[in-house]
Enzyme design. Sequence first.
Site, PDB file in Angstrom:
ATOM      1  N   CYS A  48       0.851  -1.193   0.000  1.00 50.73           N
ATOM      2  CA  CYS A  48       0.000   0.000   0.000  1.00 50.73           C
ATOM      3  C   CYS A  48       0.890   1.248   0.000  1.00 50.73           C
ATOM      4  O   CYS A  48       1.870   1.326   0.734  1.00 50.73           O
ATOM      5  CB  CYS A  48      -0.916   0.007   1.231  1.00 50.73           C
ATOM      6  SG  CYS A  48      -2.058   1.422   1.237  1.00 50.73           S
ATOM      7  N   CYS A  52       0.007   5.106   6.918  1.00 46.28           N
ATOM      8  CA  CYS A  52      -0.695   4.965   8.206  1.00 46.28           C
ATOM      9  C   CYS A  52       0.234   4.243   9.191  1.00 46.28           C
ATOM     10  O   CYS A  52       0.625   3.093   8.952  1.00 46.28           O
ATOM     11  CB  CYS A  52      -1.994   4.180   8.023  1.00 46.28           C
ATOM     12  SG  CYS A  52      -3.001   4.766   6.622  1.00 46.28           S
ATOM     13  N   CYS A  55      -0.075   0.530  10.299  1.00 47.42           N
ATOM     14  CA  CYS A  55      -0.474  -0.480   9.322  1.00 47.42           C
ATOM     15  C   CYS A  55       0.631  -1.421   8.862  1.00 47.42           C
ATOM     16  O   CYS A  55       1.665  -0.991   8.345  1.00 47.42           O
ATOM     17  CB  CYS A  55      -1.088   0.195   8.099  1.00 47.42           C
ATOM     18  SG  CYS A  55      -1.783  -1.037   6.972  1.00 47.42           S
ATOM     19  N   CYS A  92     -16.296  -9.226   5.654  1.00 45.02           N
ATOM     20  CA  CYS A  92     -15.678  -7.920   5.429  1.00 45.02           C
ATOM     21  C   CYS A  92     -14.390  -8.098   4.631  1.00 45.02           C
ATOM     22  O   CYS A  92     -13.450  -8.721   5.121  1.00 45.02           O
ATOM     23  CB  CYS A  92     -15.344  -7.268   6.758  1.00 45.02           C
ATOM     24  SG  CYS A  92     -16.724  -7.224   7.901  1.00 45.02           S
ATOM     25  N   CYS A 124     -19.418  -6.382   3.489  1.00 48.38           N
ATOM     26  CA  CYS A 124     -18.790  -5.091   3.784  1.00 48.38           C
ATOM     27  C   CYS A 124     -17.449  -5.086   3.063  1.00 48.38           C
ATOM     28  O   CYS A 124     -16.776  -6.117   3.010  1.00 48.38           O
ATOM     29  CB  CYS A 124     -18.575  -4.946   5.287  1.00 48.38           C
ATOM     30  SG  CYS A 124     -17.733  -3.408   5.745  1.00 48.38           S
ATOM     31  N   CYS A 184     -19.667   2.011   8.019  1.00 51.87           N
ATOM     32  CA  CYS A 184     -18.958   1.423   9.146  1.00 51.87           C
ATOM     33  C   CYS A 184     -17.755   2.330   9.379  1.00 51.87           C
ATOM     34  O   CYS A 184     -16.895   2.459   8.505  1.00 51.87           O
ATOM     35  CB  CYS A 184     -18.502   0.001   8.815  1.00 51.87           C
ATOM     36  SG  CYS A 184     -17.419  -0.710  10.079  1.00 51.87           S
ATOM     37  N   ARG A 256     -18.477  -2.516  17.586  1.00 47.19           N
ATOM     38  CA  ARG A 256     -17.695  -3.739  17.361  1.00 47.19           C
ATOM     39  C   ARG A 256     -16.395  -3.743  18.163  1.00 47.19           C
ATOM     40  O   ARG A 256     -15.577  -2.826  18.028  1.00 47.19           O
ATOM     41  CB  ARG A 256     -17.412  -3.924  15.866  1.00 47.19           C
ATOM     42  CG  ARG A 256     -16.656  -5.227  15.550  1.00 47.19           C
ATOM     43  CD  ARG A 256     -16.685  -5.575  14.063  1.00 47.19           C
ATOM     44  NE  ARG A 256     -18.042  -5.557  13.576  1.00 47.19           N
ATOM     45  CZ  ARG A 256     -18.529  -4.640  12.760  1.00 47.19           C
ATOM     46  NH1 ARG A 256     -17.749  -3.696  12.296  1.00 47.19           N
ATOM     47  NH2 ARG A 256     -19.790  -4.680  12.396  1.00 47.19           N
TER      48      ARG A 256
HETATM   49  N1  SAM Z   1      -7.299   0.864   2.931  1.00 45.46           N
HETATM   50  C1  SAM Z   1      -8.524   0.896   3.718  1.00 45.46           C
HETATM   51  C2  SAM Z   1      -8.739   2.286   4.281  1.00 45.46           C
HETATM   52  O1  SAM Z   1      -8.023   3.203   3.916  1.00 45.46           O
HETATM   53  O2  SAM Z   1      -9.642   2.480   5.085  1.00 45.46           O
HETATM   54  C3  SAM Z   1      -8.476  -0.155   4.785  1.00 45.46           C
HETATM   55  C4  SAM Z   1      -7.580   0.242   5.879  1.00 45.46           C
HETATM   56  S1  SAM Z   1      -7.447  -0.605   7.386  1.00 45.46           S
HETATM   57  C5  SAM Z   1      -7.300  -2.288   7.187  1.00 45.46           C
HETATM   58  C6  SAM Z   1      -8.977  -0.393   8.159  1.00 45.46           C
HETATM   59  C7  SAM Z   1      -8.840  -0.084   9.603  1.00 45.46           C
HETATM   60  O3  SAM Z   1      -8.266  -1.159  10.293  1.00 45.46           O
HETATM   61  C8  SAM Z   1      -7.973   1.091   9.952  1.00 45.46           C
HETATM   62  O4  SAM Z   1      -8.618   2.303   9.706  1.00 45.46           O
HETATM   63  C9  SAM Z   1      -7.722   0.839  11.421  1.00 45.46           C
HETATM   64  O5  SAM Z   1      -8.773   1.368  12.200  1.00 45.46           O
HETATM   65  C10 SAM Z   1      -7.739  -0.679  11.507  1.00 45.46           C
HETATM   66  N2  SAM Z   1      -6.365  -1.194  11.674  1.00 45.46           N
HETATM   67  C11 SAM Z   1      -5.434  -1.356  10.719  1.00 45.46           C
HETATM   68  N3  SAM Z   1      -4.272  -1.807  11.244  1.00 45.46           N
HETATM   69  C12 SAM Z   1      -4.479  -1.918  12.571  1.00 45.46           C
HETATM   70  C13 SAM Z   1      -3.658  -2.311  13.667  1.00 45.46           C
HETATM   71  N4  SAM Z   1      -2.377  -2.666  13.507  1.00 45.46           N
HETATM   72  N5  SAM Z   1      -4.208  -2.321  14.899  1.00 45.46           N
HETATM   73  C14 SAM Z   1      -5.500  -1.959  15.088  1.00 45.46           C
HETATM   74  N6  SAM Z   1      -6.308  -1.549  14.100  1.00 45.46           N
HETATM   75  C15 SAM Z   1      -5.812  -1.532  12.860  1.00 45.46           C
END
Ligand code: SAM
Length: 309
Positions: A48, A52, A55, A92, A124, A184, A256
């Site tokens: 990606c 973030c 991530c 999802c 989702c 969501c 959730r």
């Molecule tokens: N690319 C998509 C976006 O931009 O929304 C999906 C992103 S991500 C998988 C979706 C959410 O998962 C993030 O906004 C965050 O809240 C959560 N998330 C991702 N990595 C995480 C982590 N290491 N720990 C906890 N939550 C996480």
Amino acid sequence: MPELQEIRAIHDLPFPDLIYRAATVHREHWNPNQIQFCTLDSIKTGACPEDCAYCPQAARFNTGVAPEPLKERERVLDGARRALANGSTRYCMGASWREVRDGSAFEQVLEIVKDVAALGLEVCVTLGMLNEDQAKRLKAAGCAVYNHNIDSSRAFYETIVSTHTFEQRLQTIRAVRAAGLEVCCGGIVGMGEKIEDSIHFLHELTLMDPPPESIPINQLVPVPGTPLEDMDPPPPLEFIRMIAAARILFPRSRIRLSAGRASMSIETQALAFLAGANSIFTGEKLLITPNSKAGQDHEMLSAMGMRVE
Ligand code: SAM
Ligand code: DTB
């Protein structure tokens, strides 16, 4: 619309008052003994371009996640059938895209959405930014919900991500709403934010009209190689306060208990259910990181005398 101080006052209630109030609201709108099971599937993994800080899938961090192209439809359907057999009602699917681009990959996702929905699962997806036309196409394919989190306060968000803005998050959420999809939208606790940020995060959600139908509260899963790898877990009671405050502010939304359960005690999860959480991600993996062992969530609910919705 509650003011910031009112949200702060709810959040700061003495713990017994907070839980009692959240549980009372919960019972007025939901069966408190039932939990929705959702299953996650990473249908396009890693590489990606975004940054973030939490991530594991950002190309720029060395997290050891091997990038994978868009999964074949049959493989996704296998996972969806297994999820259904295990009691999930929502599937999802996440793709590690910055944004949806029109073209063959999106067309394939639309086909996958159609087939997963045909199994009788609520679909989702979370595909990054998108416009209203793309959201309408997802809806037409049978998608019910779009996940796009604001994650924290506006100010804190911009210290965690620099490759897109908080405003762009809100724009995508508006497009999703305008297309008639359910929203969501939630956040992460434990990224080093202050309580003030958590209050602003909840306040942002109250400004959405209507509010998100589903609000995932994630506890940060610190992944080696990401800038947040060394974060300590937030105090469990602070995490529960966020669940309870979300339940009080959004009586009709699903709250959730999302990422982070793998490192949470059963007792903390029980408190989250008491505080109004009524949905979890089940299955061995979230998108990348471990979640719960086979059968474990059924066992947990049965130990609490609760059931899958
Ligand atoms: N690319 C998509 C976006 O931009 O929304 C999906 C992103 S991500 C998988 C979706 C959410 O998962 C993030 O906004 C965050 O809240 C959560 N998330 C991702 N990595 C995480 C982590 N290491 N720990 C906890 N939550 C996480
Ligand atoms: C959300 O709020 N949590 C889910 C879902 N939306 C897409 C993702 C959690 C990911 C946790 C870390 C991982 O395994 O990648």
